[in-house]
Design a protein around this motif. Structure first.
Motif, short mmCIF file in Angstrom:
data_model
loop_
_atom_site.label_atom_id
_atom_site.label_comp_id
_atom_site.label_asym_id
_atom_site.label_seq_id
_atom_site.Cartn_x
_atom_site.Cartn_y
_atom_site.Cartn_z
N ARG A 25 54.18 -90.99 18.14
CA ARG A 25 55.23 -92.23 18.22
C ARG A 25 54.85 -92.96 19.64
O ARG A 25 55.07 -92.29 20.69
N ARG A 26 54.98 -94.09 19.58
CA ARG A 26 55.05 -94.84 20.74
C ARG A 26 56.20 -94.86 21.59
O ARG A 26 57.38 -94.91 20.90
N ARG A 27 56.05 -94.41 22.88
CA ARG A 27 57.47 -94.34 23.48
C ARG A 27 58.10 -95.57 23.44
O ARG A 27 57.54 -96.75 23.79
N PRO A 28 59.55 -95.62 23.71
CA PRO A 28 60.28 -96.75 23.64
C PRO A 28 60.17 -97.66 25.05
O PRO A 28 59.92 -96.71 25.94
N SER A 29 60.32 -98.96 25.08
CA SER A 29 60.09 -99.58 26.07
C SER A 29 61.10 -99.23 27.34
O SER A 29 62.15 -98.96 26.78
N LEU A 30 60.72 -99.18 28.59
CA LEU A 30 61.98 -98.84 29.51
C LEU A 30 62.76 -99.93 29.61
O LEU A 30 64.03 -99.67 30.08
N SER A 31 62.62 -101.06 29.24
CA SER A 31 63.35 -102.28 29.69
C SER A 31 64.46 -102.60 28.39
O SER A 31 65.45 -103.31 28.42
N LEU A 32 64.04 -101.89 27.42
CA LEU A 32 64.95 -102.21 25.93
C LEU A 32 66.17 -101.60 26.13
O LEU A 32 66.88 -102.69 25.73
N PRO A 33 66.81 -100.66 26.67
CA PRO A 33 68.09 -100.39 26.97
C PRO A 33 68.83 -101.33 27.72
O PRO A 33 69.90 -101.70 27.39
N ILE A 34 68.02 -101.63 28.95
CA ILE A 34 68.73 -102.93 29.63
C ILE A 34 68.99 -104.09 28.62
O ILE A 34 70.09 -104.72 28.94
N LEU A 35 67.93 -104.64 28.18
CA LEU A 35 67.75 -105.80 27.64
C LEU A 35 68.87 -105.77 26.21
O LEU A 35 69.63 -106.83 26.26
N ARG A 36 68.92 -104.81 25.56
CA ARG A 36 70.04 -104.71 24.40
C ARG A 36 71.32 -104.91 24.90
O ARG A 36 72.25 -105.59 24.44
N LEU A 37 71.75 -103.76 25.99
CA LEU A 37 73.24 -103.90 26.44
C LEU A 37 73.45 -104.99 27.19
O LEU A 37 74.43 -105.44 27.01
N SER A 38 72.50 -105.86 27.75
CA SER A 38 72.85 -106.75 28.53
C SER A 38 73.12 -108.25 27.68
O SER A 38 74.31 -108.64 27.76
N ARG A 39 72.44 -108.24 26.52
CA ARG A 39 72.60 -109.11 25.61
C ARG A 39 73.94 -108.84 24.65
O ARG A 39 74.85 -109.88 24.69
N SER A 40 74.24 -107.59 24.29
CA SER A 40 75.49 -107.19 23.71
C SER A 40 76.68 -107.62 24.51
O SER A 40 77.73 -108.20 24.09
N LEU A 94 58.45 -108.13 35.35
CA LEU A 94 57.95 -106.63 35.69
C LEU A 94 57.10 -106.03 34.49
O LEU A 94 56.85 -104.90 34.66
N ARG A 95 57.02 -106.45 33.43
CA ARG A 95 56.38 -106.06 32.35
C ARG A 95 54.78 -105.48 32.76
O ARG A 95 54.65 -104.25 32.33
N PRO A 96 54.05 -106.15 33.42
CA PRO A 96 52.74 -105.53 33.87
C PRO A 96 53.24 -104.17 34.47
O PRO A 96 52.32 -103.23 34.17
N VAL A 97 54.03 -103.98 35.58
CA VAL A 97 54.36 -102.73 35.97
C VAL A 97 54.84 -101.81 34.75
O VAL A 97 54.47 -100.54 34.82
N THR A 98 56.06 -102.22 34.34
CA THR A 98 56.49 -101.18 33.16
C THR A 98 55.72 -100.79 32.33
O THR A 98 55.89 -99.47 31.62
N ARG A 99 54.62 -101.59 31.59
CA ARG A 99 54.07 -101.25 30.61
C ARG A 99 53.04 -99.94 31.10
O ARG A 99 52.67 -99.06 30.50
N ARG A 100 52.54 -100.03 32.39
CA ARG A 100 51.66 -98.98 32.86
C ARG A 100 52.45 -97.66 33.05
O ARG A 100 51.96 -96.63 32.88
N LEU A 101 53.68 -98.00 33.48
CA LEU A 101 54.44 -96.78 33.68
C LEU A 101 54.87 -96.00 32.36
O LEU A 101 54.86 -94.82 32.38
#
Length: 206
Positions: free
Chosen positions: A8-23, A108-115
């Motif tokens: 399975r593809r690992r979840p995005s590092l930024s997803l928890p921050i984006l979801r929580l900040s939006r909600s 920062l997506r270019p950095v997080t994608r590589r990580l």
């Protein structure tokens, strides 16, 4: 197209921050303290990640004198052996701009994608309790380099802290070590620029 070998593809590092900040923004509760609490405030990793993002927001020059303070506080607490992050009331109640936060994360997506491609739990002895004070000291020095209003140097310590924070969140000692290496380079760069400015100022006075 599904990933090969049934992985399975690992979840995005930024997803928890984006979801929580939006909600939290929709609920009218988006503050630094609430976001950290929802992510897991007891984790220094998330605190360092969030505060690094805060530092990278598009703000006027010299803003690092203010935005770096939470990082100095967090790394200082880590250096002193605190078991979790303790935010002062005014800092915890600080409001975040969800639009600027999202833009910074996307930048920062270019950095997080590589990580995301390489992150796995490994070399976890780096994060042993006995090493926390030393790690905190090294991170405090990097945060102090960020705090100094030195032209052209601010982004480098912030990104190095972000990389270390991600490594700490994911318990990846290799990525955390890379963050420390980048931080050491950023401290050296900051020191070099400061020395050049001092020498230049003395030459003008003479």
């Amino acid at each position: 197209m599904p990933p090969e070998n049934g992985q399975r593809r690992r979840p995005s590092l930024s997803l928890p921050i984006l979801r929580l900040s939006r909600s939290q923004h929709l609920a009218g509760t988006l503050t630094l303290g609430n976001l950290l609490s929802a992510l897991g405030e007891t984790s220094f990793g998330w605190a360092i990640v969030v505060f690094s993002l805060f530092t990278l927001l598009p703000l006027p020059p010299g803003s690092s004198l203010i935005t770096a303070l939470p990082l100095l506080l967090t790394t200082g607490q880590m250096m002193l052996g605190y078991t979790h992050v303790r935010l002062p009331g005014p800092l915890a109640r600080s409001r975040l701009d969800p639009v600027k936060l999202r833009r910074t994360i996307l930048r920062l997506r270019p950095v997080t994608r590589r990580l995301e491609r390489i992150l796995i739990p490994r070399y976890t002895l780096l994060f042993a309790r006995r090493n926390e004070r030393l790690l905190g000291l090294m991170l405090f020095v990097i945060a102090f380099a960020l705090f100094l209003p030195v032209p052209l140097s601010g982004w480098f310590p912030a990104i190095s802290l972000f990389v270390f924070g991600v490594g700490l969140v994911e318990r990846d000692g290799l990525v955390a070590t890379i963050g420390l290496g980048l931080g050491a380079a950023s401290v050296l760069l900051t020191a070099t620029i400061l020395i050049s400015l001092v020498v230049g100022a003395e030459a003008m006075i003479d």
